[in-house]
Write a protein that holds these residues in place. Structure first.
Motif, short mmCIF file in Angstrom:
data_model
loop_
_atom_site.label_atom_id
_atom_site.label_comp_id
_atom_site.label_asym_id
_atom_site.label_seq_id
_atom_site.Cartn_x
_atom_site.Cartn_y
_atom_site.Cartn_z
N UNK A 149 0.83 -1.20 0.00
CA UNK A 149 0.00 0.00 0.00
C UNK A 149 0.87 1.26 0.00
N UNK A 150 1.95 1.23 0.72
CA UNK A 150 2.83 2.41 0.80
C UNK A 150 3.51 2.68 -0.55
N UNK A 151 3.90 1.62 -1.27
CA UNK A 151 4.55 1.81 -2.57
C UNK A 151 3.58 2.36 -3.59
N UNK A 152 2.33 1.94 -3.53
CA UNK A 152 1.33 2.40 -4.48
C UNK A 152 1.00 1.36 -5.52
N UNK A 153 -0.07 1.65 -6.27
CA UNK A 153 -0.57 0.70 -7.27
C UNK A 153 -0.60 1.36 -8.64
N UNK A 154 -0.62 0.51 -9.66
CA UNK A 154 -0.75 0.98 -11.03
C UNK A 154 -1.73 0.07 -11.75
N UNK A 155 -2.54 0.64 -12.64
CA UNK A 155 -3.52 -0.13 -13.40
C UNK A 155 -3.60 0.40 -14.82
N UNK A 156 -4.03 -0.44 -15.72
CA UNK A 156 -4.33 -0.01 -17.09
C UNK A 156 -5.81 -0.25 -17.32
N UNK A 157 -6.45 0.70 -17.98
CA UNK A 157 -7.90 0.60 -18.15
C UNK A 157 -8.39 1.58 -19.19
N UNK A 158 -9.51 1.22 -19.84
CA UNK A 158 -10.18 2.14 -20.77
C UNK A 158 -11.11 3.08 -20.02
N UNK A 159 -11.20 2.93 -18.71
CA UNK A 159 -12.02 3.90 -17.99
C UNK A 159 -12.59 3.45 -16.67
N UNK A 160 -13.44 2.43 -16.66
CA UNK A 160 -14.16 2.08 -15.44
C UNK A 160 -13.25 1.47 -14.36
N UNK A 161 -12.35 0.58 -14.74
CA UNK A 161 -11.39 0.03 -13.80
C UNK A 161 -10.50 1.14 -13.27
N UNK A 162 -10.13 2.06 -14.17
CA UNK A 162 -9.30 3.20 -13.78
C UNK A 162 -9.97 4.02 -12.69
N UNK A 163 -11.24 4.35 -12.92
CA UNK A 163 -11.95 5.17 -11.95
C UNK A 163 -12.13 4.44 -10.62
N UNK A 164 -12.41 3.15 -10.70
CA UNK A 164 -12.62 2.37 -9.48
C UNK A 164 -11.34 2.29 -8.65
N UNK A 165 -10.22 1.98 -9.30
CA UNK A 165 -8.95 1.90 -8.58
C UNK A 165 -8.58 3.26 -8.01
N UNK A 166 -8.71 4.31 -8.84
CA UNK A 166 -8.34 5.66 -8.40
C UNK A 166 -9.20 6.11 -7.22
N UNK A 167 -10.50 5.89 -7.32
CA UNK A 167 -11.42 6.35 -6.27
C UNK A 167 -11.14 5.67 -4.93
N UNK A 168 -11.04 4.34 -4.97
CA UNK A 168 -10.88 3.63 -3.70
C UNK A 168 -9.44 3.69 -3.20
N UNK A 169 -8.46 3.80 -4.08
CA UNK A 169 -7.08 4.01 -3.63
C UNK A 169 -6.98 5.33 -2.86
N UNK A 170 -7.65 6.34 -3.37
CA UNK A 170 -7.67 7.63 -2.68
C UNK A 170 -8.34 7.49 -1.31
N UNK A 171 -9.44 6.76 -1.24
CA UNK A 171 -10.13 6.55 0.03
C UNK A 171 -9.23 5.85 1.05
N UNK A 172 -8.43 4.89 0.55
CA UNK A 172 -7.59 4.09 1.45
C UNK A 172 -6.20 4.70 1.64
N UNK A 173 -5.93 5.86 1.02
CA UNK A 173 -4.63 6.50 1.16
C UNK A 173 -3.51 5.80 0.41
N UNK A 174 -3.85 5.15 -0.71
CA UNK A 174 -2.86 4.43 -1.51
C UNK A 174 -2.56 5.23 -2.78
N UNK A 175 -1.30 5.58 -3.07
CA UNK A 175 -0.99 6.29 -4.32
C UNK A 175 -1.35 5.43 -5.53
N UNK A 176 -1.95 6.06 -6.56
CA UNK A 176 -2.41 5.31 -7.73
C UNK A 176 -1.96 5.98 -9.02
#
Length: 415
Positions: free
Chosen positions: A73-100
């Motif tokens: 979680x401290x290192x952060x996450x990366x994802x590839x997406x055409x949109x919906x997966x991107x928004x989901x990861x970004x939204x909840x990573x922000x909620x959990x304090x995880x860089x995305x």
């Protein structure tokens, strides 16, 4: 019961349901009487477009993010997406304090790009397809020691998505069929495991855009061309998941391919009949029923409206195109002598016959029109095909020699 060698089990999905509870919405399974009347099936719609980022992707994203250890979680996450997966990861990573960091194809609709940025993620636009974006994402993951969150080929993501079917069958145990969008296979794989474990006799139909028959090719040993601009960009995947393929091949009854015209019709039907927003990928299950209504007639069918992230201008264009297909908006090219009062006479005639004028344009310089003549292109709104025909007949009887102008802009030959 389903079992290994599959990547996940019903127990994994049950654990995911407990983990994501309180972080995602338990969306309603809603009867759709007007869609049922239109198709002959008894349709219930699972409204995943009601999630915070308007798609089912939140389920898998939350399950994956909450399964990381503190160092990851401290290192952060990366994802590839055409949109919906991107928004989901970004939204909840922000909620959990995880860089995305999110890598998106350059062709991704602007609304999805901006929504992803708004959730605090670093967005990298790269490539024309998800395949190219994935390569870039893996390069960045290795270079920056980020945790890669795959949109579909990941056991935790698949398990999270499988909670959809478990909820559907809890709410409606008598469902006979589930019709599910099929891209990389994470949604279908998770839900196939859940549905077949809970109700082995249920029939599962996977639906792909005809331009992206990736699973159809893989399962049926075909080599149909893959590529092109599709309204269902959320499932425009060229390479199927290695973990999802065996599940889909074993548990899904059939994979059907849907053309763009039916996807447009389904998006419009959700908006006009179900009063809800569906993006192309989210509406494609309904499009499958439109394609083969006899297959579903008389059966109780669960549709998964997987996402509602559609650009409002695109939705408006689709709805106008459907009006054109239904002959409720049409254009005529009229030819007459260029004399004062012509426009008023045409307008009066159209008004007498109940047509609503949307647009008018004159043409005096066409070489196929006499020097003292004029063409008048009139676009009108009507009540349907029969009304349009009656208006055309009235124009013809008054000597205006009407020719229909097709939506692509070419006039038909005189009838």
């Amino acid at each position: 019961m389903t079992s290994a060698p599959f990547a996940i089990t019903l127990a994994d999905i049950a654990a995911a349901a407990r983990r994501i509870e309180g972080h995602v919405l338990r969306t309603p399974l809603v009867p759709a009487p007007r869609l049922s009347e239109l198709t002959g099936a008894t349709i219930l719609v699972k409204h995943e477009n009601m999630q915070a980022t308007a798609s089912f992707k939140e389920r898998g994203a939350v399950n994956k993010l909450l399964s990381l250890d503190e160092a990851e979680k401290a290192r952060g996450v990366i994802a590839m997406s055409a949109g919906n997966h991107a928004q989901a990861v970004a939204y909840h990573a922000h909620r959990f304090g995880i860089p995305a960091t999110i890598v998106m194809p350059e062709t991704t609709p602007l609304v999805k790009v901006e929504n992803t940025r708004a959730h605090g993620a670093r967005v990298v636009l790269y490539g024309e397809t998800l395949y190219e974006s994935a390569q870039k994402a893996r390069e960045l993951a290795e270079a920056e020691a980020l945790v890669f969150v795959h949109p579909y080929d990941d056991a935790a993501v698949m398990a999270g998505q499988g909670t959809v079917a478990s909820e559907m069958l809890a709410d409606a145990p008598d469902l006979e069929m589930l019709v599910i969008p099929l891209g990389g296979g994470g949604l279908m794989a998770g839900n196939a495991i859940a549905a077949k474990a809970i109700k082995p006799e249920i029939e599962l139909i996977g639906v792909e855009a005809a331009l992206y028959p990736s699973f159809y090719n893989a399962v049926n040993d075909k080599d149909l061309f893959i590529g092109g601009a599709t309204l269902a960009e959320g499932i425009a995947v060229k390479t199927v998941g290695q973990q999802t393929l065996p599940i889909v091949a074993s548990l899904v009854s059939d994979i059907v391919l849907i053309g763009e015209d039916l996807i447009e019709r389904a998006v419009n039907a959700y908006a006009s009949l179900q009063h809800t927003l569906a993006e192309g990928a989210g509406a494609i299950g309904l499009a499958a029923i439109f394609k083969e209504p006899e297959r579903y007639k008389g059966r109780k069918v669960g549709l998964l409206l997987s996402g509602g992230n559609i650009d409002t201008r695109l939705l408006a264009a689709i709805m106008v195109r459907e009006l054109e297909r239904e002959d409720r908006i049409c254009a005529f090219r009229l030819t007459a002598s260029d004399r004062p009062g012509l426009l008023g006479k045409v307008a009066s005639l159209l008004g007498e016959h109940g047509a609503n004028i949307l647009e008018v344009s004159h043409g005096r310089l066409f070489l196929d029109v006499p020097a003292k003549g004029v063409t008048l292109d009139v676009t009108v709104e009507t009540r349907g095909e029969a009304h349009t025909r009656s208006i055309e007949a009235a124009l013809k009887n008054d000597g205006y020699a009407p020719r229909r102008i097709l939506p692509r802009g070419l006039a038909e030959q005189d009838r």
